[in-house]
Design a protein around this motif. Structure first.
Motif, PDB file in Angstrom:
ATOM      1  N   ASN A 291       0.692  -1.133  -0.076  1.00 47.80           N
ATOM      2  CA  ASN A 291      -0.179   0.152   0.131  1.00 47.80           C
ATOM      3  C   ASN A 291       0.733   1.251   0.189  1.00 47.80           C
ATOM      4  O   ASN A 291       0.574   2.220  -0.865  1.00 47.80           O
ATOM      5  CB  ASN A 291      -1.004  -0.020   1.176  1.00 47.80           C
ATOM      6  N   SER A 292       1.885   1.148   0.867  1.00 47.40           N
ATOM      7  CA  SER A 292       2.866   2.317   0.822  1.00 47.40           C
ATOM      8  C   SER A 292       3.460   2.804  -0.479  1.00 47.40           C
ATOM      9  O   SER A 292       3.341   3.903  -0.876  1.00 47.40           O
ATOM     10  CB  SER A 292       3.953   2.204   2.094  1.00 47.40           C
ATOM     11  N   ILE A 293       3.865   1.617  -1.095  1.00 48.43           N
ATOM     12  CA  ILE A 293       4.609   1.843  -2.349  1.00 48.43           C
ATOM     13  C   ILE A 293       3.472   2.513  -3.372  1.00 48.43           C
ATOM     14  O   ILE A 293       3.719   3.359  -4.109  1.00 48.43           O
ATOM     15  CB  ILE A 293       5.310   0.514  -3.078  1.00 48.43           C
ATOM     16  N   LYS A 294       2.196   2.063  -3.423  1.00 46.39           N
ATOM     17  CA  LYS A 294       1.163   2.461  -4.349  1.00 46.39           C
ATOM     18  C   LYS A 294       1.054   3.935  -3.960  1.00 46.39           C
ATOM     19  O   LYS A 294       0.774   4.672  -4.993  1.00 46.39           O
ATOM     20  CB  LYS A 294      -0.022   1.614  -4.175  1.00 46.39           C
ATOM     21  N   LEU A 295       0.576   4.087  -2.784  1.00 44.75           N
ATOM     22  CA  LEU A 295       0.292   5.668  -2.454  1.00 44.75           C
ATOM     23  C   LEU A 295       1.241   6.348  -2.823  1.00 44.75           C
ATOM     24  O   LEU A 295       0.968   7.683  -3.315  1.00 44.75           O
ATOM     25  CB  LEU A 295      -0.073   5.591  -0.909  1.00 44.75           C
ATOM     26  N   LEU A 296       2.458   6.261  -2.295  1.00 42.53           N
ATOM     27  CA  LEU A 296       3.567   7.165  -2.616  1.00 42.53           C
ATOM     28  C   LEU A 296       3.970   7.273  -4.213  1.00 42.53           C
ATOM     29  O   LEU A 296       4.182   8.470  -4.616  1.00 42.53           O
ATOM     30  CB  LEU A 296       4.963   6.556  -1.894  1.00 42.53           C
ATOM     31  N   PHE A 337       4.188  11.090  10.040  1.00 39.73           N
ATOM     32  CA  PHE A 337       3.477   9.954  10.631  1.00 39.73           C
ATOM     33  C   PHE A 337       2.397   9.654  10.069  1.00 39.73           C
ATOM     34  O   PHE A 337       2.234   8.391   9.900  1.00 39.73           O
ATOM     35  CB  PHE A 337       3.339  10.629  11.839  1.00 39.73           C
ATOM     36  N   TYR A 338       1.671  10.554   9.535  1.00 35.83           N
ATOM     37  CA  TYR A 338       0.362  10.141   8.764  1.00 35.83           C
ATOM     38  C   TYR A 338       0.568   9.296   7.524  1.00 35.83           C
ATOM     39  O   TYR A 338       0.013   8.308   7.260  1.00 35.83           O
ATOM     40  CB  TYR A 338      -0.370  11.351   8.385  1.00 35.83           C
ATOM     41  N   ALA A 339       1.695   9.617   6.603  1.00 34.81           N
ATOM     42  CA  ALA A 339       1.802   8.762   5.543  1.00 34.81           C
ATOM     43  C   ALA A 339       2.166   7.333   6.148  1.00 34.81           C
ATOM     44  O   ALA A 339       2.272   6.383   5.015  1.00 34.81           O
ATOM     45  CB  ALA A 339       2.736   9.576   4.916  1.00 34.81           C
ATOM     46  N   ALA A 340       3.156   7.305   7.112  1.00 36.15           N
ATOM     47  CA  ALA A 340       3.374   6.147   7.295  1.00 36.15           C
ATOM     48  C   ALA A 340       2.644   5.147   7.952  1.00 36.15           C
ATOM     49  O   ALA A 340       2.728   3.941   7.775  1.00 36.15           O
ATOM     50  CB  ALA A 340       4.649   6.277   8.318  1.00 36.15           C
TER      51      ALA A 340
END
Length: 541
Positions: A291-296, A337-340
């Motif tokens: 999810n992190s990779i896709k969102l970033l 913090f929110y992004a993580a």
């Protein structure tokens, strides 16, 4: 030359507002005839229509005849998990009741156009608040104009003003709340500002669960300001004010949890079944990386200026005369913090069909506030630094405008990697189906997948949908229609899933009615937009 530019830029913010306002109103053409951006929106619209009609129950109560209800109970109900869950005899959509409840009065007054009042108002409130904070920070007209342009025309937020989705409303509440805390009218926020700001951020959770991460982030930053204010450049609220902020945020969230418990029997609502009960902590953590990779990836593709916010603390570290205000440092920590943390609570796939990273939309105005303060310092440096900085900002701003206002707002465009679909690209394959089905006198619609009803039903209130994924369920429907004296119905295929039934041999689609053998004959009506459609005639074999 800079002085001449600044003189002219005093009127530019007004021009940006007018251009952005006109563009968002023009984007409403992609919602004509009730066309929605997603199937999720279709379920929310059905509940909003129900509430607007005077039925104030929060479970989905579709008005149908008893024989239809009987068929639905036998397995032909048009919606299934994870989009609709049965709780006893009731069916609840997986999304909070709050957004349909807010939009229902506008639907009652204005019809389907009323569904877009809250998303549009939310977007405009974000713009207005952003400009107000720029003025409060005493930013120059040039920096204010560049920053406002980035938020209004160069970010994915623009497209969400043309969608029936709660994102802009939730972002508006969270942004107003956060800026009341971090950018008060005086040097430090008053108790009243903190109480209102905390309440607004708590209310954002009523519409979007990911804002729990923002509340946690701001709570941590406020507490950190008490324990180690030097880490935040001196940002400190004081013990009493910290308690007020955390208490107001918690109070608003706990009130929402209490309402959820009353409505759904679970404090986190029906959505908890999907996120909490059907997924273990280990699974959530495992999918968080993806999810992190896709969102970033999506964030930097559709809002490349976000990278400048990350560069700000690096510049402050390597250049002694480059100082970030304490509020900007606090904002960066909250944003990081929110992004993580958000990728750990969102469903797999990080959003499905969308435009840009919808779970990261709040980061856009927050990041631009950091960038604006950064640019304000840089334009006061020597000419080569000033012009180089303006050139970088202009380049990234141009990319953002092209990606969002042009590709997203004007062109038919899609990007599978980020699951982004422009409004025009979404409208084209759906509008012909709404028009064709509206003109069809047959009220009964069988379908190969529930996504058909999710997308179309709110636009076709006179139709009734049945989920018939197998020949057996189709025969059930045929037999029930014969008992009602009906001899035909529509069958709609969902184009992105297998739809084998229309291709079956005639013998596989026979049923008995009394002493008669009945054949279900599929007559193709054509493909309307993206939906292959058939008239199914019940005739003696």
């Amino acid at each position: 030359m800079i002085k001449a530019m600044i003189k002219w830029t005093r009127l530019w913010p007004l021009a940006i507002f007018l251009i952005g306002g006109a563009l968002t109103l023009w984007l409403q053409i992609y919602s004509r005839n009730g066309v929605l951006f997603s199937g999720d929106a279709g379920l929310k619209a059905l509940l909003a229509q129900q509430l607007a009609g005077g039925n104030f129950s929060f479970d989905l109560q579709l008005s149908v005849d008893p024989w239809v209800e009987s068929l639905w109970r036998q397995g032909l109900y048009p919606f299934t998990p994870p989009f609709v869950y049965a709780q006893g005899s009731k069916h609840f959509i997986t999304f909070p009741f709050t957004f349909p409840a807010v939009t229902a009065p506008f639907y009652a007054l204005l019809g389907y156009r009323g569904l877009y009042v809250a998303p549009l108002a939310g977007l405009w409130l974000i713009w207005g608040r952003f400009y107000q904070i720029c003025r409060r920070l005493s930013l120059s007209p040039l920096v204010t104009t560049i920053s406002l342009t980035a938020v209004v025309l160069g970010s994915p937020l623009l497209l969400y003003g043309g969608m029936y989705w709660e994102h802009t409303l939730a972002v508006a509440l969270a942004f107003w709340g956060a800026t009341l805390v971090l950018f008060p009218k005086s040097m430090t926020p008053t108790v009243r500002e903190l109480a209102i700001g905390g309440m607004l951020m708590g209310l954002a959770v009523w519409f979007r669960p990911e804002f729990l991460c923002l509340i946690a982030a701001l709570g941590i930053v406020a507490s950190l300001g008490e324990l180690a204010p030097q880490w935040l450049g001196g940002f400190r609220l004081g013990f009493l004010k910290t308690v007020v902020l955390i208490g107001s945020m918690a109070g608003a969230v706990l009130t929402f949890f209490a309402l959820n418990f009353l409505v759904y029997g679970h404090p986190l609502g029906i959505h908890a079944i999907q996120i909490v009960e059907e997924s273990s902590l280990a699974q959530q953590l495992a999918q968080a990386k993806d999810n992190s990779i896709k969102l970033l990836t999506s964030l930097f593709r559709y809002f490349p200026m976000a990278g400048l916010a990350i560069a700000a603390p690096l510049m402050a570290h390597f250049k002694a005369d480059f100082k970030l205000p304490a509020s900007a440092k606090a904002l960066l920590i909250v944003g990081l913090f929110y992004a993580a943390s958000v990728p750990m609570i969102v469903p797999p796939g990080a959003g499905g069909k969308q435009w840009g990273p919808r779970f990261y939309l709040i980061l856009i105005p927050l990041a631009v506030l950091v960038i604006a303060q950064q640019l304000e310092v840089l334009i006061k440096y020597r000419p080569i630094t000033r012009w180089f900085s303006l050139g970088i900002f202009a380049l990234l701003l141009t990319i953002g405008i092209h990606a969002n206002a042009i590709q997203g707002g004007v062109r038919e465009y899609s990007h599978p990697q980020t699951q982004s679909v422009s409004l025009a690209q979404n409208y084209g394959p759906i509008a012909p189906m709404v028009k064709a089905t509206t003109a069809q006198p047959l009220p009964w619609i069988a379908m190969s997948h529930q996504f058909v009803a999710q997308q179309l039903w709110s636009s076709l209130p006179d139709k009734t949908f049945f989920l018939t994924e197998t020949p057996e369920t189709l025969k059930q429907l045929g037999a029930a229609l014969l008992l009602q004296g009906e001899s035909a119905f529509l069958y709609v295929c969902y184009p992105h899933r297998p739809c084998p039934i229309p291709e079956l041999e005639p013998e596989a689609l026979q049923l008995t009615s009394g002493d008669h053998l009945i054949q279900m004959k599929f007559n193709s009506l054509g493909t309307f937009g993206k939906y292959p459609t058939y008239e199914v005639v019940l005739q003696p074999s």
